[in-house]
Design a protein around this motif. Structure first.
Motif, PDB file in Angstrom:
ATOM      1  N   THR A 220       6.565   0.866  -4.056  1.00  0.00           N
ATOM      2  CA  THR A 220       5.790  -0.439  -3.445  1.00  0.00           C
ATOM      3  C   THR A 220       5.187   0.390  -2.231  1.00  0.00           C
ATOM      4  O   THR A 220       5.567   1.695  -1.908  1.00  0.00           O
ATOM      5  CB  THR A 220       7.088  -1.268  -2.610  1.00  0.00           C
ATOM      6  OG1 THR A 220       8.026  -0.213  -2.162  1.00  0.00           O
ATOM      7  CG2 THR A 220       7.776  -1.911  -3.754  1.00  0.00           C
ATOM      8  N   SER A 221       4.328  -0.223  -1.554  1.00  0.00           N
ATOM      9  CA  SER A 221       3.629   0.229  -0.521  1.00  0.00           C
ATOM     10  C   SER A 221       2.858  -0.842   0.152  1.00  0.00           C
ATOM     11  O   SER A 221       2.534  -1.926  -0.353  1.00  0.00           O
ATOM     12  CB  SER A 221       2.366   1.300  -0.999  1.00  0.00           C
ATOM     13  OG  SER A 221       1.576   1.522   0.035  1.00  0.00           O
ATOM     14  N   THR A 222       2.667  -0.999   1.640  1.00  0.00           N
ATOM     15  CA  THR A 222       1.876  -1.526   2.347  1.00  0.00           C
ATOM     16  C   THR A 222       0.266  -0.838   2.777  1.00  0.00           C
ATOM     17  O   THR A 222      -0.549  -0.967   2.600  1.00  0.00           O
ATOM     18  CB  THR A 222       2.418  -2.493   3.455  1.00  0.00           C
ATOM     19  OG1 THR A 222       3.500  -3.283   2.870  1.00  0.00           O
ATOM     20  CG2 THR A 222       1.483  -3.338   4.069  1.00  0.00           C
ATOM     21  N   ARG A 223       0.824   0.081   3.725  1.00  0.00           N
ATOM     22  CA  ARG A 223       0.173   1.000   4.393  1.00  0.00           C
ATOM     23  C   ARG A 223      -0.792   1.867   3.369  1.00  0.00           C
ATOM     24  O   ARG A 223      -2.133   2.034   3.692  1.00  0.00           O
ATOM     25  CB  ARG A 223       0.648   1.841   5.586  1.00  0.00           C
ATOM     26  CG  ARG A 223       0.835   1.248   6.873  1.00  0.00           C
ATOM     27  CD  ARG A 223       2.246   1.546   7.359  1.00  0.00           C
ATOM     28  NE  ARG A 223       3.361   0.895   6.563  1.00  0.00           N
ATOM     29  CZ  ARG A 223       3.852  -0.486   6.687  1.00  0.00           C
ATOM     30  NH1 ARG A 223       3.255  -1.156   7.482  1.00  0.00           N
ATOM     31  NH2 ARG A 223       4.810  -0.502   5.645  1.00  0.00           N
ATOM     32  N   THR A 224      -0.071   2.468   2.531  1.00  0.00           N
ATOM     33  CA  THR A 224      -0.816   3.549   1.806  1.00  0.00           C
ATOM     34  C   THR A 224      -1.986   2.792   1.091  1.00  0.00           C
ATOM     35  O   THR A 224      -3.056   3.386   0.845  1.00  0.00           O
ATOM     36  CB  THR A 224       0.057   4.240   1.026  1.00  0.00           C
ATOM     37  OG1 THR A 224       1.103   4.912   1.940  1.00  0.00           O
ATOM     38  CG2 THR A 224      -0.659   5.514   0.303  1.00  0.00           C
TER      39      THR A 224
ATOM     40  N   ARG B 276       1.177   7.458  -5.672  1.00  0.00           N
ATOM     41  CA  ARG B 276       2.382   7.232  -4.898  1.00  0.00           C
ATOM     42  C   ARG B 276       3.396   7.235  -6.208  1.00  0.00           C
ATOM     43  O   ARG B 276       3.679   6.123  -7.070  1.00  0.00           O
ATOM     44  CB  ARG B 276       2.761   6.208  -4.176  1.00  0.00           C
ATOM     45  CG  ARG B 276       3.899   5.657  -3.603  1.00  0.00           C
ATOM     46  CD  ARG B 276       4.145   4.895  -2.543  1.00  0.00           C
ATOM     47  NE  ARG B 276       3.791   5.444  -1.283  1.00  0.00           N
ATOM     48  CZ  ARG B 276       4.198   4.830  -0.283  1.00  0.00           C
ATOM     49  NH1 ARG B 276       4.716   3.658  -0.143  1.00  0.00           N
ATOM     50  NH2 ARG B 276       3.622   5.330   1.062  1.00  0.00           N
TER      51      ARG B 276
ATOM     52  N   HIS C 222       4.623  13.465   2.473  1.00  0.00           N
ATOM     53  CA  HIS C 222       3.801  12.220   2.717  1.00  0.00           C
ATOM     54  C   HIS C 222       2.632  12.894   3.628  1.00  0.00           C
ATOM     55  O   HIS C 222       2.809  12.678   4.646  1.00  0.00           O
ATOM     56  CB  HIS C 222       4.748  11.424   3.297  1.00  0.00           C
ATOM     57  CG  HIS C 222       4.152   9.831   3.467  1.00  0.00           C
ATOM     58  ND1 HIS C 222       2.913   9.835   2.871  1.00  0.00           N
ATOM     59  CD2 HIS C 222       4.522   8.629   3.871  1.00  0.00           C
ATOM     60  CE1 HIS C 222       2.657   8.395   2.979  1.00  0.00           C
ATOM     61  NE2 HIS C 222       3.691   7.660   3.472  1.00  0.00           N
TER      62      HIS C 222
ATOM     63  N   GLN D 254       0.369  10.254   5.684  1.00  0.00           N
ATOM     64  CA  GLN D 254       1.107   9.976   6.881  1.00  0.00           C
ATOM     65  C   GLN D 254       1.084  10.944   8.037  1.00  0.00           C
ATOM     66  O   GLN D 254       0.736  10.587   9.160  1.00  0.00           O
ATOM     67  CB  GLN D 254       2.621   9.619   6.622  1.00  0.00           C
ATOM     68  CG  GLN D 254       3.381   8.928   7.762  1.00  0.00           C
ATOM     69  CD  GLN D 254       2.902   7.552   8.192  1.00  0.00           C
ATOM     70  OE1 GLN D 254       2.827   6.508   7.516  1.00  0.00           O
ATOM     71  NE2 GLN D 254       2.619   7.481   9.600  1.00  0.00           N
TER      72      GLN D 254
ATOM     73  N   MET E 142      12.814   3.863   0.298  1.00  0.00           N
ATOM     74  CA  MET E 142      12.591   2.416   0.165  1.00  0.00           C
ATOM     75  C   MET E 142      12.955   1.968  -1.444  1.00  0.00           C
ATOM     76  O   MET E 142      13.189   0.817  -1.399  1.00  0.00           O
ATOM     77  CB  MET E 142      10.981   2.342   0.038  1.00  0.00           C
ATOM     78  CG  MET E 142      10.237   2.996  -0.855  1.00  0.00           C
ATOM     79  SD  MET E 142       8.360   3.213  -0.786  1.00  0.00           S
ATOM     80  CE  MET E 142       8.006   4.241   0.240  1.00  0.00           C
TER      81      MET E 142
ATOM     82  N   ASP F 124       6.788   5.730  11.052  1.00  0.00           N
ATOM     83  CA  ASP F 124       5.653   5.433  10.402  1.00  0.00           C
ATOM     84  C   ASP F 124       5.760   4.178   9.382  1.00  0.00           C
ATOM     85  O   ASP F 124       4.889   3.971   8.569  1.00  0.00           O
ATOM     86  CB  ASP F 124       5.894   6.414   9.170  1.00  0.00           C
ATOM     87  CG  ASP F 124       7.437   6.625   8.310  1.00  0.00           C
ATOM     88  OD1 ASP F 124       8.446   6.770   9.123  1.00  0.00           O
ATOM     89  OD2 ASP F 124       7.456   6.621   7.320  1.00  0.00           O
ATOM     90  N   MET F 125       6.608   3.111   9.659  1.00  0.00           N
ATOM     91  CA  MET F 125       6.862   2.173   9.053  1.00  0.00           C
ATOM     92  C   MET F 125       6.918   2.233   7.496  1.00  0.00           C
ATOM     93  O   MET F 125       6.430   3.100   6.710  1.00  0.00           O
ATOM     94  CB  MET F 125       5.430   1.034   9.360  1.00  0.00           C
ATOM     95  CG  MET F 125       5.332   0.964  10.785  1.00  0.00           C
ATOM     96  SD  MET F 125       3.898  -0.197  11.172  1.00  0.00           S
ATOM     97  CE  MET F 125       4.629  -1.672  10.944  1.00  0.00           C
ATOM     98  N   PRO F 126       7.409   1.111   6.682  1.00  0.00           N
ATOM     99  CA  PRO F 126       8.056   0.058   7.063  1.00  0.00           C
ATOM    100  C   PRO F 126       9.528   0.026   8.031  1.00  0.00           C
ATOM    101  O   PRO F 126       9.994   1.152   7.863  1.00  0.00           O
ATOM    102  CB  PRO F 126       8.332  -0.918   5.784  1.00  0.00           C
ATOM    103  CG  PRO F 126       8.771   0.288   4.771  1.00  0.00           C
ATOM    104  CD  PRO F 126       7.779   1.348   5.046  1.00  0.00           C
TER     105      PRO F 126
ATOM    106  N   ARG G  92      -3.683   5.278   9.926  1.00  0.00           N
ATOM    107  CA  ARG G  92      -3.610   5.427   8.469  1.00  0.00           C
ATOM    108  C   ARG G  92      -4.978   5.282   7.708  1.00  0.00           C
ATOM    109  O   ARG G  92      -5.170   6.275   6.992  1.00  0.00           O
ATOM    110  CB  ARG G  92      -2.452   4.939   7.492  1.00  0.00           C
ATOM    111  CG  ARG G  92      -1.068   5.035   7.928  1.00  0.00           C
ATOM    112  CD  ARG G  92      -0.642   6.605   7.423  1.00  0.00           C
ATOM    113  NE  ARG G  92      -0.907   6.515   6.093  1.00  0.00           N
ATOM    114  CZ  ARG G  92      -0.161   6.227   4.835  1.00  0.00           C
ATOM    115  NH1 ARG G  92       1.004   5.737   5.295  1.00  0.00           N
ATOM    116  NH2 ARG G  92      -0.447   6.266   3.752  1.00  0.00           N
TER     117      ARG G  92
HETATM  118  N1   CP Z   1       4.112   4.747   5.890  1.00  0.00           N
HETATM  119  C1   CP Z   1       3.836   4.300   4.630  1.00  0.00           C
HETATM  120  O1   CP Z   1       3.636   5.011   3.803  1.00  0.00           O
HETATM  121  O2   CP Z   1       4.006   2.985   4.470  1.00  0.00           O
HETATM  122  P1   CP Z   1       3.760   2.242   3.116  1.00  0.00           P
HETATM  123  O3   CP Z   1       5.058   2.616   2.330  1.00  0.00           O
HETATM  124  O4   CP Z   1       3.804   0.683   3.414  1.00  0.00           O
HETATM  125  O5   CP Z   1       2.543   2.644   2.222  1.00  0.00           O
END
Ligand code: CP
Length: 303
Positions: free
Chosen positions: A47-51, A98, A125, A128, A222, A261-263, A289
């Motif tokens: 899963t990912s949001t930012r990447t 990823r 990473h 990041q 995650m 770095d979130m989440p 990012r």
């Molecule tokens: N920091 C980071 O990589 O966020 P995601 O896991 O949402 O991509």
């Protein structure tokens, strides 16, 4: 050339990447057509949001196209990785992946005809860490001499942060009561040690007292956070890590900015009031990012 971690980059090349990212951020129009006609495959096994957002938007804003590939909806699940990459890399200009395992990423890098970017595996990473350096430079005005304290589990993010900081003159202290063995890279740590810029301690109060930045990350990777099979380990880690939570009490003894770095897992590695505190630069860091992705893409596939 690939970006799997920072081992293949000189200190100067890494600093240049950060400066390029800041230049792109300050003048996005100048770079709007630099990847016209180019396509980056964005492969996600996790899963990912930012990447995903940063690389997809980066390709759009640089005039190219980001082709999202959800691992589970492709034939990566049933075929040999080298065959699928042999095909894929004949159609696109770069691959950002990823993956669960660094060993698979290395296999992709060996087979691919085009540059490969590590979008986060269990060891590194890098995209990041470049965003983190951008944020440090923006806030402190310089990388050299800045002091960052990473508080959390020693993991993939910690590895890339240690590598990024020690290559660019940032002093980094890690406060890591738990070492995630899947992320272990003794060679990377040995190189960092040689610079004299990395130290590790469990004395959190002393470490943060003269820090410019305090940085934390999830205590549980995650892919395990909501996994019921991992519940016992999650509880064990939470108990062990709770004294190292970034909370308002800790901020009383430091002038440091807070990074993540979130989440975020509110109430675990960091409390809600810290996220909303003026010292928190978490969202700015996450925004960076995008500029990290743009600089990486331009460096690898720009003309
Ligand atoms: N920091 C980071 O990589 O966020 P995601 O896991 O949402 O991509």
């Amino acid at each position: 050339m690939h970006l799997l971690n920072f081992k293949g980059l000189s200190n100067q090349e890494l600093i240049h990447l950060v400066d390029l990212a800041i230049a792109i951020k300050n003048c996005p129009q100048k770079y709007a057509k630099t990847l016209e006609g180019k396509t980056a495959a964005l492969v996600f096994q996790k899963t990912s949001t930012r990447t995903r957002v940063s690389f997809e938007v980066a390709m759009t804003q640089l005039g190219g196209h980001g082709l999202f590939l959800d691992w589970r909806a492709t034939n990566f699940t049933v075929a040999d990785l080298s065959d699928e990459i042999g095909y894929l890399s004949r159609n696109i200009d770069c691959i950002m992946a990823r993956l669960l395992y660094n060993s698979d990423l290395n296999r992709i890098a060996k087979t691919s005809l085009v540059p490969v970017i590590n979008g986060c595996d269990e060891k590194y990473h890098p995209s990041q860490a470049i965003a983190d350096l951008i944020t440090i430079k923006e806030k402190k005005g310089t990388l050299s001499g800045a002091k960052l304290v990473y508080v959390g589990v020693h993991n993939n993010v910690a590895n890339s942060l240690i590598e990024a900081c020690t290559k660019t003159g940032v002093k980094i202290t890690t406060v890591c009561p738990i070492f995630n063995e899947a992320s272990r890279d003794n060679e990377l740590l040995k190189e960092a040690e040689k610079t004299g810029l990395w130290e590790s301690t469990l004395d959190l109060q002393r470490a943060v007292s003269d820090a410019d930045f305090i940085y934390t990350d999830t205590w549980v990777d995650m892919e395990f956070f909501t996994d019921s099979n991992y519940a016992e380990e999650k509880e064990k880690r939470t108990k062990l890590m709770m004294p190292y939570q970034i909370n308002i009490n800790l901020l009383k003894d430091t002038k440091a900015y807070v990074m993540h770095d979130m989440p975020i897992h509110r109430g675990y590695e960091i409390t809600a009031d810290v996220i909303e505190n003026p010292k928190s630069i978490i969202y700015e860091q996450a925004e960076n990012r995008l500029y990290s992705a743009k600089a990486i893409l331009l460096k690898l596939i720009g003309v």
